[in-house]
Write an enzyme that holds these catalytic residues in place. Structure first.
Site, PDB file in Angstrom:
ATOM      1  N   ARG A 140      43.115 -29.454  96.611  1.00  0.00           N
ATOM      2  CA  ARG A 140      44.200 -29.018  97.412  1.00  0.00           C
ATOM      3  C   ARG A 140      45.410 -30.735  97.567  1.00  0.00           C
ATOM      4  NH1 ARG A 140      41.568 -26.076 101.715  1.00  0.00           N
ATOM      5  NH2 ARG A 140      42.824 -24.976 102.797  1.00  0.00           N
ATOM      6  N   ARG A 187      35.705 -16.471 115.573  1.00  0.00           N
ATOM      7  CA  ARG A 187      37.137 -16.643 114.866  1.00  0.00           C
ATOM      8  C   ARG A 187      37.141 -18.292 115.186  1.00  0.00           C
ATOM      9  NH1 ARG A 187      40.732 -12.118 115.582  1.00  0.00           N
ATOM     10  NH2 ARG A 187      39.573 -10.031 116.487  1.00  0.00           N
ATOM     11  N   ARG A 247      42.772 -12.807 111.537  1.00  0.00           N
ATOM     12  CA  ARG A 247      41.143 -13.153 110.878  1.00  0.00           C
ATOM     13  C   ARG A 247      39.699 -13.793 111.681  1.00  0.00           C
ATOM     14  NH1 ARG A 247      40.726 -17.576 106.259  1.00  0.00           N
ATOM     15  NH2 ARG A 247      41.442 -18.689 107.874  1.00  0.00           N
ATOM     16  N   ARG A 279      50.056 -25.745 108.262  1.00  0.00           N
ATOM     17  CA  ARG A 279      48.395 -25.904 107.264  1.00  0.00           C
ATOM     18  C   ARG A 279      49.275 -25.447 106.480  1.00  0.00           C
ATOM     19  NH1 ARG A 279      44.134 -22.642 110.220  1.00  0.00           N
ATOM     20  NH2 ARG A 279      43.760 -21.939 108.116  1.00  0.00           N
ATOM     21  N   LYS A 308      41.741 -16.267  99.477  1.00  0.00           N
ATOM     22  CA  LYS A 308      40.220 -17.138  98.412  1.00  0.00           C
ATOM     23  C   LYS A 308      39.546 -16.810  98.745  1.00  0.00           C
ATOM     24  CE  LYS A 308      42.234 -21.215  99.913  1.00  0.00           C
ATOM     25  NZ  LYS A 308      43.643 -20.872 100.948  1.00  0.00           N
TER      26      LYS A 308
HETATM   27  P1  ADP Z   1      41.936 -21.694 104.761  1.00  0.00           P
HETATM   28  O1  ADP Z   1      40.986 -21.213 104.396  1.00  0.00           O
HETATM   29  O2  ADP Z   1      43.060 -21.551 106.002  1.00  0.00           O
HETATM   30  O3  ADP Z   1      42.793 -22.370 103.701  1.00  0.00           O
HETATM   31  P2  ADP Z   1      40.014 -23.721 104.822  1.00  0.00           P
HETATM   32  O4  ADP Z   1      38.754 -23.102 105.822  1.00  0.00           O
HETATM   33  O5  ADP Z   1      40.165 -24.248 103.800  1.00  0.00           O
HETATM   34  O6  ADP Z   1      41.729 -23.027 105.578  1.00  0.00           O
HETATM   35  O7  ADP Z   1      40.368 -25.729 105.874  1.00  0.00           O
HETATM   36  C1  ADP Z   1      40.542 -25.490 107.067  1.00  0.00           C
HETATM   37  C2  ADP Z   1      40.472 -26.684 106.848  1.00  0.00           C
HETATM   38  O8  ADP Z   1      40.067 -27.464 106.638  1.00  0.00           O
HETATM   39  C3  ADP Z   1      42.284 -27.183 106.495  1.00  0.00           C
HETATM   40  O9  ADP Z   1      43.520 -27.323 107.491  1.00  0.00           O
HETATM   41  C4  ADP Z   1      42.403 -29.094 106.382  1.00  0.00           C
HETATM   42  O10 ADP Z   1      42.421 -29.991 107.720  1.00  0.00           O
HETATM   43  C5  ADP Z   1      40.885 -28.931 106.087  1.00  0.00           C
HETATM   44  N1  ADP Z   1      40.138 -29.175 104.334  1.00  0.00           N
HETATM   45  C6  ADP Z   1      40.261 -28.406 103.784  1.00  0.00           C
HETATM   46  N2  ADP Z   1      40.280 -28.030 102.567  1.00  0.00           N
HETATM   47  C7  ADP Z   1      40.586 -29.087 102.686  1.00  0.00           C
HETATM   48  C8  ADP Z   1      40.521 -30.754 101.396  1.00  0.00           C
HETATM   49  N3  ADP Z   1      40.105 -30.405  99.675  1.00  0.00           N
HETATM   50  N4  ADP Z   1      40.956 -31.098 101.167  1.00  0.00           N
HETATM   51  C9  ADP Z   1      41.597 -31.651 102.405  1.00  0.00           C
HETATM   52  N5  ADP Z   1      41.793 -31.047 103.687  1.00  0.00           N
HETATM   53  C10 ADP Z   1      40.915 -30.253 103.668  1.00  0.00           C
HETATM   54  P1  ADP Z   2      41.811 -18.019 102.922  1.00  0.00           P
HETATM   55  O1  ADP Z   2      40.453 -18.113 102.201  1.00  0.00           O
HETATM   56  O2  ADP Z   2      42.463 -18.225 101.535  1.00  0.00           O
HETATM   57  O3  ADP Z   2      41.862 -18.860 103.675  1.00  0.00           O
HETATM   58  P2  ADP Z   2      40.595 -15.636 103.713  1.00  0.00           P
HETATM   59  O4  ADP Z   2      39.954 -14.890 102.181  1.00  0.00           O
HETATM   60  O5  ADP Z   2      39.796 -15.852 104.499  1.00  0.00           O
HETATM   61  O6  ADP Z   2      41.824 -16.054 102.810  1.00  0.00           O
HETATM   62  O7  ADP Z   2      42.245 -14.125 104.279  1.00  0.00           O
HETATM   63  C1  ADP Z   2      42.155 -14.415 105.284  1.00  0.00           C
HETATM   64  C2  ADP Z   2      42.480 -12.538 105.976  1.00  0.00           C
HETATM   65  O8  ADP Z   2      43.239 -12.099 105.425  1.00  0.00           O
HETATM   66  C3  ADP Z   2      41.189 -12.763 106.742  1.00  0.00           C
HETATM   67  O9  ADP Z   2      41.417 -12.013 107.569  1.00  0.00           O
HETATM   68  C4  ADP Z   2      41.025 -11.184 105.461  1.00  0.00           C
HETATM   69  O10 ADP Z   2      40.619 -10.141 105.719  1.00  0.00           O
HETATM   70  C5  ADP Z   2      42.770 -11.105 104.996  1.00  0.00           C
HETATM   71  N1  ADP Z   2      43.160 -10.683 103.778  1.00  0.00           N
HETATM   72  C6  ADP Z   2      42.329 -11.382 102.796  1.00  0.00           C
HETATM   73  N2  ADP Z   2      42.633 -10.883 101.877  1.00  0.00           N
HETATM   74  C7  ADP Z   2      43.427  -9.603 101.789  1.00  0.00           C
HETATM   75  C8  ADP Z   2      44.551  -8.724 101.207  1.00  0.00           C
HETATM   76  N3  ADP Z   2      44.343  -8.518  99.497  1.00  0.00           N
HETATM   77  N4  ADP Z   2      45.423  -8.239 102.206  1.00  0.00           N
HETATM   78  C9  ADP Z   2      45.888  -7.767 103.478  1.00  0.00           C
HETATM   79  N5  ADP Z   2      44.488  -8.888 103.550  1.00  0.00           N
HETATM   80  C10 ADP Z   2      44.319  -9.980 103.478  1.00  0.00           C
END
Ligand code: ADP
Ligand code: ADP
Ligand code: ZN
Length: 228
Positions: A107, A174, A141, A186, A32
């Site tokens: 979410r 990280r 990541r 998660r 995303k």
């Molecule tokens: P990811 O990129 O792995 O999807 P996020 O950075 O979006 O993770 O979220 C990290 C953490 O922040 C989640 O595990 C949750 O604890 C919290 N969080 C983020 N967005 C929301 C939301 N819309 N509702 C509830 N918790 C959230």
């Molecule tokens: P989210 O915001 O949904 O949690 P991220 O955009 O942070 O996801 O991506 C999670 C990890 O996967 C990052 O390390 C990113 O570089 C990698 N990634 C994103 N898109 C792809 C893809 N299409 N194929 C392989 N790795 C990806």
């Protein structure tokens, strides 16, 4: 006769009222944030990541950050009322006036219901990635600490090792919650609390499924066509 003194009321325009916004939907690690940074260039809509906002609150030691941290460390969702308050405040800012791109929000169904009372969502882009890919995505990541560009040790490394492609910085980060145990929690939270939203939005005819288990560029192309 003079009017009685009235208290000063602080007002703000909730810009989101007149706009159409996009939601990027999907499990942790779906891509995303990666896609949001690319789509932002084409649509001009600012990215609103509740995860980034919460991490900033934790770093700043605010009351919201203190409250949210325990849920984030455990891989659980932060309570809806905390998230909805953050979003309402964020949408008061000027850059939200032409619509925004939500990344990782809503979410839960209560969050989506609250959002529907604030603004119109025109497209929900669901980036679909099988569970078995998620742990490797999350555990590899890292992000640029200066410009927030997202990288992966194996799948999307910097062109020159140790140097950000976008801004040239060598300051990488990280996330503390990007470890295997927390990822599994998660993912559990995603399946239990977030995935029911797919039907909720599908029923409104604005839900677009995109195969996220492909090259980053191909996914961007599909998202841009869905937004056309
Ligand atoms: P990811 O990129 O792995 O999807 P996020 O950075 O979006 O993770 O979220 C990290 C953490 O922040 C989640 O595990 C949750 O604890 C919290 N969080 C983020 N967005 C929301 C939301 N819309 N509702 C509830 N918790 C959230
Ligand atoms: P989210 O915001 O949904 O949690 P991220 O955009 O942070 O996801 O991506 C999670 C990890 O996967 C990052 O390390 C990113 O570089 C990698 N990634 C994103 N898109 C792809 C893809 N299409 N194929 C392989 N790795 C990806
Ligand atoms: Zn950078």
């Amino acid at each position: 006769m003079a009017c009685p003194a009235r208290p000063t009321v602080k007002t703000g325009t909730l810009h989101a009222g007149n706009m159409e916004s996009i939601v990027l939907f999907g499990p942790p690690g779906a891509g995303k944030g990666t896609q949001a940074q690319r789509i932002m260039e084409s649509t001009g809509l600012p990215q609103i990541s509740t995860g980034d906002m919460l991490r900033a609150s934790v770093a700043a030691g605010t009351q919201t950050g203190i409250e949210a941290k325990k849920f984030m460390d455990a891989g659980q969702l932060v309570p809806d009322e905390v998230i909805i308050a953050l979003i309402r405040e964020r949408l008061l800012e000027d850059d939200a006036s032409n619509g925004v791109m939500f990344d990782g929000f809503p979410r839960t169904i209560p969050q989506a219901e609250a959002l529907s009372r604030i603004t119109k969502v025109s497209h929900v882009i669901a980036i679909e990635v099988p569970d078995e890919r998620i742990v490797e995505r999350i555990c590899g990541r890292y992000t640029c600490g200066d410009c927030s560009a997202v990288y992966h040790d194996t799948f999307n490394p910097t062109a020159v090792e140790g140097v950000c492609d976008v801004c040239g910085s060598s300051n990488f980060k990280r996330r503390a919650d990007d470890n295997e145990d927390t990822v599994l929690s998660r993912l559990g939270a995603y399946h239990q609390q977030t995935s029911p939203l797919a039907d909720w939005y599908d029923n409104q005819g604005i839900f677009h499924r995109i195969n996220g288990d492909r090259a980053i560029d191909e996914i961007t192309e599909d998202i841009l066509s869905a937004l056309d």
